[in-house]
Design a protein around this motif. Sequence first.
Motif, PDB file in Angstrom:
ATOM      1  N   ALA A 110       0.739  -1.370  -0.069  1.00 10.11           N
ATOM      2  CA  ALA A 110       0.090  -0.079   0.000  1.00 10.11           C
ATOM      3  C   ALA A 110       0.899   1.142  -0.010  1.00 10.11           C
ATOM      4  O   ALA A 110       0.253   2.366  -0.324  1.00 10.11           O
ATOM      5  N   VAL A 111       2.037   1.239   0.552  1.00  8.64           N
ATOM      6  CA  VAL A 111       3.004   2.288   0.320  1.00  8.64           C
ATOM      7  C   VAL A 111       3.882   2.347  -0.971  1.00  8.64           C
ATOM      8  O   VAL A 111       4.022   3.413  -1.339  1.00  8.64           O
ATOM      9  N   VAL A 112       3.867   1.173  -1.428  1.00 11.32           N
ATOM     10  CA  VAL A 112       4.825   1.154  -2.785  1.00 11.32           C
ATOM     11  C   VAL A 112       3.947   1.698  -4.057  1.00 11.32           C
ATOM     12  O   VAL A 112       4.605   2.175  -4.906  1.00 11.32           O
ATOM     13  N   VAL A 113       2.893   1.188  -4.042  1.00  7.11           N
ATOM     14  CA  VAL A 113       2.037   1.322  -5.173  1.00  7.11           C
ATOM     15  C   VAL A 113       1.351   2.869  -5.582  1.00  7.11           C
ATOM     16  O   VAL A 113       1.648   3.409  -6.682  1.00  7.11           O
ATOM     17  N   PRO A 114       0.646   3.210  -4.597  1.00 13.03           N
ATOM     18  CA  PRO A 114       0.110   4.891  -4.745  1.00 13.03           C
ATOM     19  C   PRO A 114       1.286   5.935  -4.884  1.00 13.03           C
ATOM     20  O   PRO A 114       2.477   5.703  -4.114  1.00 13.03           O
ATOM     21  N   HIS A 115       1.242   6.573  -5.840  1.00 12.64           N
ATOM     22  CA  HIS A 115       2.437   7.647  -6.304  1.00 12.64           C
ATOM     23  C   HIS A 115       2.583   8.443  -5.236  1.00 12.64           C
ATOM     24  O   HIS A 115       3.754   8.748  -4.713  1.00 12.64           O
ATOM     25  N   THR A 116       1.496   8.889  -4.380  1.00 10.52           N
ATOM     26  CA  THR A 116       1.871   9.984  -3.242  1.00 10.52           C
ATOM     27  C   THR A 116       2.643   9.553  -2.147  1.00 10.52           C
ATOM     28  O   THR A 116       3.456  10.041  -1.818  1.00 10.52           O
ATOM     29  N   LEU A 117       2.271   8.140  -1.546  1.00 15.41           N
ATOM     30  CA  LEU A 117       3.105   7.680  -0.769  1.00 15.41           C
ATOM     31  C   LEU A 117       4.581   7.212  -1.110  1.00 15.41           C
ATOM     32  O   LEU A 117       5.144   7.216  -0.394  1.00 15.41           O
ATOM     33  N   TRP A 118       4.493   6.764  -2.156  1.00 16.83           N
ATOM     34  CA  TRP A 118       5.618   6.153  -2.744  1.00 16.83           C
ATOM     35  C   TRP A 118       6.705   7.456  -2.939  1.00 16.83           C
ATOM     36  O   TRP A 118       7.894   7.181  -2.432  1.00 16.83           O
ATOM     37  N   ARG A 119       6.118   8.597  -3.245  1.00 21.50           N
ATOM     38  CA  ARG A 119       6.884   9.616  -3.340  1.00 21.50           C
ATOM     39  C   ARG A 119       7.934  10.021  -2.136  1.00 21.50           C
ATOM     40  O   ARG A 119       9.028  10.521  -2.230  1.00 21.50           O
ATOM     41  N   VAL A 120       7.303   9.860  -1.045  1.00 22.85           N
ATOM     42  CA  VAL A 120       7.955  10.084   0.462  1.00 22.85           C
ATOM     43  C   VAL A 120       9.067   8.798   0.643  1.00 22.85           C
ATOM     44  O   VAL A 120       9.919   8.818   1.196  1.00 22.85           O
ATOM     45  N   ALA A 121       8.044   7.625   0.537  1.00 23.17           N
ATOM     46  CA  ALA A 121       8.807   6.477   1.004  1.00 23.17           C
ATOM     47  C   ALA A 121      10.004   6.014   0.173  1.00 23.17           C
ATOM     48  O   ALA A 121      10.929   5.343   0.680  1.00 23.17           O
ATOM     49  N   ARG A 122       9.954   6.599  -1.059  1.00 21.32           N
ATOM     50  CA  ARG A 122      11.180   6.237  -1.951  1.00 21.32           C
ATOM     51  C   ARG A 122      12.448   6.644  -1.331  1.00 21.32           C
ATOM     52  O   ARG A 122      13.662   6.201  -1.844  1.00 21.32           O
TER      53      ARG A 122
END
Length: 240
Positions: free
Chosen positions: A37-49
């Motif tokens: 759920a963190v990796v797939v959505p762009h918004t969350l991924w943008r931070v988690a990356r």
Amino acid sequence: MASTAATALPDLWDRLTGTQPDPELWVVVATALAALAVVVPHTLWRVARNAITIAHEGGHGLVALLTGRTLTGIQLHSDTSGLTVSRGKPYGLGMILTAAAGYTAPPLLGLGGAALLAAGRITLLLWAATALLLAMLVMIRNAYGVLTVVLTGGTFLLVSWLAGSQVQAAFAYAVVWFLLLGGVRPAFELQAKRSRGGAGDSDADQLARLTHVPAGLWLFLFHAVSLCSLMGGGRWLLGG
């Protein structure tokens, strides 16, 4: 005082090298879904990356040192890009391995973490990650990079020392799932950029110039490492 210290050190060593019970299967599955759920959505991924970038640049730095190069410094940027600078011959096996280590580092770290968790070494995993982050902090050369590594390392340290065993297990499994799943996406992002004519100085393109092997084949290697790590690590985490 001396007696207390003498008692504490063996206890600390036993805690580090001992095994901890595996969490229940639903915890393993829940942490996998949370990582997804963190990796797939762009918004969350943008931070988690940012965490994947730490592993990416750390991979460059570690392999540079292991191959005899002189690591000058590492920078982490707010756009989730990074830069690792090392001194040595601008060609040869050491330079090739250093360039290849970035995209392969996150999934391989996830695979190694999965192996530790499969062996019940939850505490060892958390402490090893903390030690690697502290070692990397010494080489960070910009303020954003320092902030990112301090926050990440501080999280690992707090969980390692203050959280209960169940929280530690859930956190460790979530981290490893994130490395395995998050290690897959950057290669696809690079492929998309290259298809649009961008990322001309990517790791794959640098490797192509170093080896005269097409960048597409290096990109295939990145995909193969990340997907195989996900399949193997996922099987270990799920008890296969």
